[in-house]
Design a protein around this motif. Sequence first.
Motif, PDB file in Angstrom:
ATOM      1  N   VAL A 274     -21.614  -1.918  -5.553  1.00  8.90           N
ATOM      2  CA  VAL A 274     -21.736  -0.675  -5.034  1.00  8.90           C
ATOM      3  C   VAL A 274     -20.900   0.603  -5.474  1.00  8.90           C
ATOM      4  O   VAL A 274     -19.550   0.158  -6.063  1.00  8.90           O
ATOM      5  N   PRO A 275     -20.907   1.711  -5.439  1.00  7.69           N
ATOM      6  CA  PRO A 275     -20.162   2.791  -5.957  1.00  7.69           C
ATOM      7  C   PRO A 275     -18.936   2.873  -4.694  1.00  7.69           C
ATOM      8  O   PRO A 275     -19.056   2.347  -3.751  1.00  7.69           O
ATOM      9  N   THR A 276     -17.855   3.277  -5.310  1.00  4.73           N
ATOM     10  CA  THR A 276     -16.354   3.168  -4.575  1.00  4.73           C
ATOM     11  C   THR A 276     -15.839   4.531  -4.858  1.00  4.73           C
ATOM     12  O   THR A 276     -15.936   5.470  -5.972  1.00  4.73           O
ATOM     13  N   GLN A 277     -14.752   4.840  -4.359  1.00  4.51           N
ATOM     14  CA  GLN A 277     -13.795   6.245  -4.584  1.00  4.51           C
ATOM     15  C   GLN A 277     -12.591   5.953  -3.901  1.00  4.51           C
ATOM     16  O   GLN A 277     -12.170   4.978  -3.366  1.00  4.51           O
ATOM     17  N   PRO A 278     -11.446   6.776  -4.464  1.00  4.36           N
ATOM     18  CA  PRO A 278     -10.067   6.459  -4.255  1.00  4.36           C
ATOM     19  C   PRO A 278      -9.836   6.531  -2.851  1.00  4.36           C
ATOM     20  O   PRO A 278      -9.108   5.741  -2.376  1.00  4.36           O
ATOM     21  N   GLU A 279     -10.386   7.156  -2.011  1.00  4.25           N
ATOM     22  CA  GLU A 279     -10.252   7.294  -0.753  1.00  4.25           C
ATOM     23  C   GLU A 279     -10.282   5.975   0.172  1.00  4.25           C
ATOM     24  O   GLU A 279      -9.544   5.695   1.199  1.00  4.25           O
ATOM     25  N   ASN A 280     -11.175   5.035  -0.474  1.00  8.04           N
ATOM     26  CA  ASN A 280     -11.331   3.595   0.225  1.00  8.04           C
ATOM     27  C   ASN A 280     -10.052   2.913   0.097  1.00  8.04           C
ATOM     28  O   ASN A 280      -9.986   1.931   0.917  1.00  8.04           O
ATOM     29  N   TYR A 281      -8.908   3.239  -0.731  1.00 10.88           N
ATOM     30  CA  TYR A 281      -7.689   2.487  -0.829  1.00 10.88           C
ATOM     31  C   TYR A 281      -6.593   3.263  -0.383  1.00 10.88           C
ATOM     32  O   TYR A 281      -5.593   2.657  -0.416  1.00 10.88           O
ATOM     33  N   ALA A 282      -6.981   4.045   0.488  1.00 14.45           N
ATOM     34  CA  ALA A 282      -5.797   4.838   1.376  1.00 14.45           C
ATOM     35  C   ALA A 282      -5.134   3.795   2.284  1.00 14.45           C
ATOM     36  O   ALA A 282      -3.766   3.798   2.386  1.00 14.45           O
ATOM     37  N   GLY A 283      -5.849   2.878   2.665  1.00 14.04           N
ATOM     38  CA  GLY A 283      -5.253   1.999   3.857  1.00 14.04           C
ATOM     39  C   GLY A 283      -4.142   0.946   3.102  1.00 14.04           C
ATOM     40  O   GLY A 283      -3.307   0.452   3.348  1.00 14.04           O
ATOM     41  N   ILE A 284      -4.591   0.617   1.598  1.00 15.44           N
ATOM     42  CA  ILE A 284      -3.892  -0.242   1.027  1.00 15.44           C
ATOM     43  C   ILE A 284      -2.454   0.272   0.484  1.00 15.44           C
ATOM     44  O   ILE A 284      -1.786  -0.159   0.330  1.00 15.44           O
ATOM     45  N   LYS A 285      -2.557   1.713   0.187  1.00 13.63           N
ATOM     46  CA  LYS A 285      -1.368   2.455  -0.100  1.00 13.63           C
ATOM     47  C   LYS A 285      -0.332   2.680   0.849  1.00 13.63           C
ATOM     48  O   LYS A 285       0.809   2.191   1.064  1.00 13.63           O
ATOM     49  N   ALA A 286      -1.142   2.628   2.161  1.00 18.70           N
ATOM     50  CA  ALA A 286      -0.219   2.849   3.319  1.00 18.70           C
ATOM     51  C   ALA A 286       0.494   1.452   3.645  1.00 18.70           C
ATOM     52  O   ALA A 286       1.618   1.596   4.077  1.00 18.70           O
ATOM     53  N   ALA A 287      -0.301   0.409   3.505  1.00 14.64           N
ATOM     54  CA  ALA A 287       0.355  -0.907   3.860  1.00 14.64           C
ATOM     55  C   ALA A 287       1.541  -1.113   2.619  1.00 14.64           C
ATOM     56  O   ALA A 287       2.391  -1.773   3.054  1.00 14.64           O
ATOM     57  N   ALA A 288       1.289  -0.724   1.488  1.00 14.31           N
ATOM     58  CA  ALA A 288       2.187  -1.140   0.475  1.00 14.31           C
ATOM     59  C   ALA A 288       3.402  -0.216   0.790  1.00 14.31           C
ATOM     60  O   ALA A 288       4.362  -0.732   0.594  1.00 14.31           O
ATOM     61  N   GLU A 289       3.202   1.163   1.146  1.00 17.05           N
ATOM     62  CA  GLU A 289       4.435   1.939   1.600  1.00 17.05           C
ATOM     63  C   GLU A 289       5.061   1.443   2.748  1.00 17.05           C
ATOM     64  O   GLU A 289       6.431   1.197   2.703  1.00 17.05           O
ATOM     65  N   ASN A 290       4.259   0.968   3.749  1.00 19.82           N
ATOM     66  CA  ASN A 290       4.991   0.083   4.901  1.00 19.82           C
ATOM     67  C   ASN A 290       5.791  -1.109   4.734  1.00 19.82           C
ATOM     68  O   ASN A 290       6.884  -1.315   5.299  1.00 19.82           O
ATOM     69  N   ALA A 291       5.312  -1.795   3.533  1.00 21.00           N
ATOM     70  CA  ALA A 291       5.911  -3.042   3.264  1.00 21.00           C
ATOM     71  C   ALA A 291       7.089  -2.866   2.255  1.00 21.00           C
ATOM     72  O   ALA A 291       7.948  -3.743   1.938  1.00 21.00           O
ATOM     73  N   GLY A 292       7.358  -1.732   1.817  1.00 19.41           N
ATOM     74  CA  GLY A 292       8.298  -1.354   0.994  1.00 19.41           C
ATOM     75  C   GLY A 292       7.828  -1.809  -0.465  1.00 19.41           C
ATOM     76  O   GLY A 292       9.050  -1.919  -1.387  1.00 19.41           O
ATOM     77  N   LEU A 293       6.760  -1.908  -0.857  1.00 20.71           N
ATOM     78  CA  LEU A 293       6.317  -2.417  -2.184  1.00 20.71           C
ATOM     79  C   LEU A 293       5.582  -1.378  -3.162  1.00 20.71           C
ATOM     80  O   LEU A 293       5.427  -1.572  -4.261  1.00 20.71           O
ATOM     81  N   LEU A 294       5.458  -0.214  -2.598  1.00 21.32           N
ATOM     82  CA  LEU A 294       5.160   0.874  -3.615  1.00 21.32           C
ATOM     83  C   LEU A 294       6.208   2.019  -3.754  1.00 21.32           C
ATOM     84  O   LEU A 294       6.951   2.480  -2.882  1.00 21.32           O
ATOM     85  N   LYS A 295       6.781   2.232  -4.827  1.00 17.25           N
ATOM     86  CA  LYS A 295       7.676   3.268  -5.308  1.00 17.25           C
ATOM     87  C   LYS A 295       7.301   4.226  -6.067  1.00 17.25           C
ATOM     88  O   LYS A 295       6.275   4.134  -6.878  1.00 17.25           O
TER      89      LYS A 295
END
Length: 295
Positions: A274-295
Amino acid sequence: MSSLFRPVSRVLQGIVAACLIAAGLAGPALAQAQQVLRVTAIPDESPTELSRKFAPLGKYLEKELGVKVEWMPVTDYAAAVEAVVNKKIDLAWFGGFTFVQANVRSGGKIVPLVQREEDEKFRSVFITEAKSGISKLEDLKGKTLSFGSASSTSGHLMPRSFLLAAKINPDADLKRISFSGAHDATVAAVSSGKVDAGALNISVWEKLVAEKKVDTSAVKVFFTTPPYYDYNWSVHADMPAATKEKLKAAFLKLNASTPEGKEILDLQRATRFVPTQPENYAGIKAAAENAGLLK
């Protein structure tokens, strides 16, 4: 240097500069001239399994796009990210977290085209030996745990995120954490007793169970996470629009009503794309930032 030689020197400098520029562009230009689509995937399973899964899909894409398709395996998750960001790869199978990393690294230049229908509500599982006495996340305190790759969405980021939500800090509350590198390797680590528990992709777990490659009387699932968005097929934004549309259409066209479509979808462990879009991964980005895994 005399004035007689200065014009010649400038000409030579120009030729050298032109050659250097041409050399820098030779890779992408050559690939375009040969009509080659270079494809890779994050190594979340063994190299032989990834190659086996991709083979019929590669043949299908060659037919649909009218270009040669080359499978180009990478050594680790970071290599997959860098290859797409630097346009060494045209199409990549990313996890949600690796997509986010690539998008951040490229300044928003990575485009997710499609995902499996299953990736709209993906899950991870925590497993342990049946006789370990572990039956809930809180029981992991003081135990050893294996994640998959450090950059894995379903094998590290989201399991870590749900542990933190349960007030369990893996780095402080567990005896030891380790990284197996791949989901099937995590199962092997738990089965062999190297670790007390492991976290992995639910799709790989179900595949191993279905293929009887894991003894469910000896190893059990004791926690399944809530759903989240995960895997997708991504390209660089600089890919020609017509190519992007052809790629998307080829994936969306796949269905299990044909032998070819069924084989590909079964290997990809997908009902359909099915089609997807960047906005679908906003939760992943937030989780990574919260866990200190995204720099």
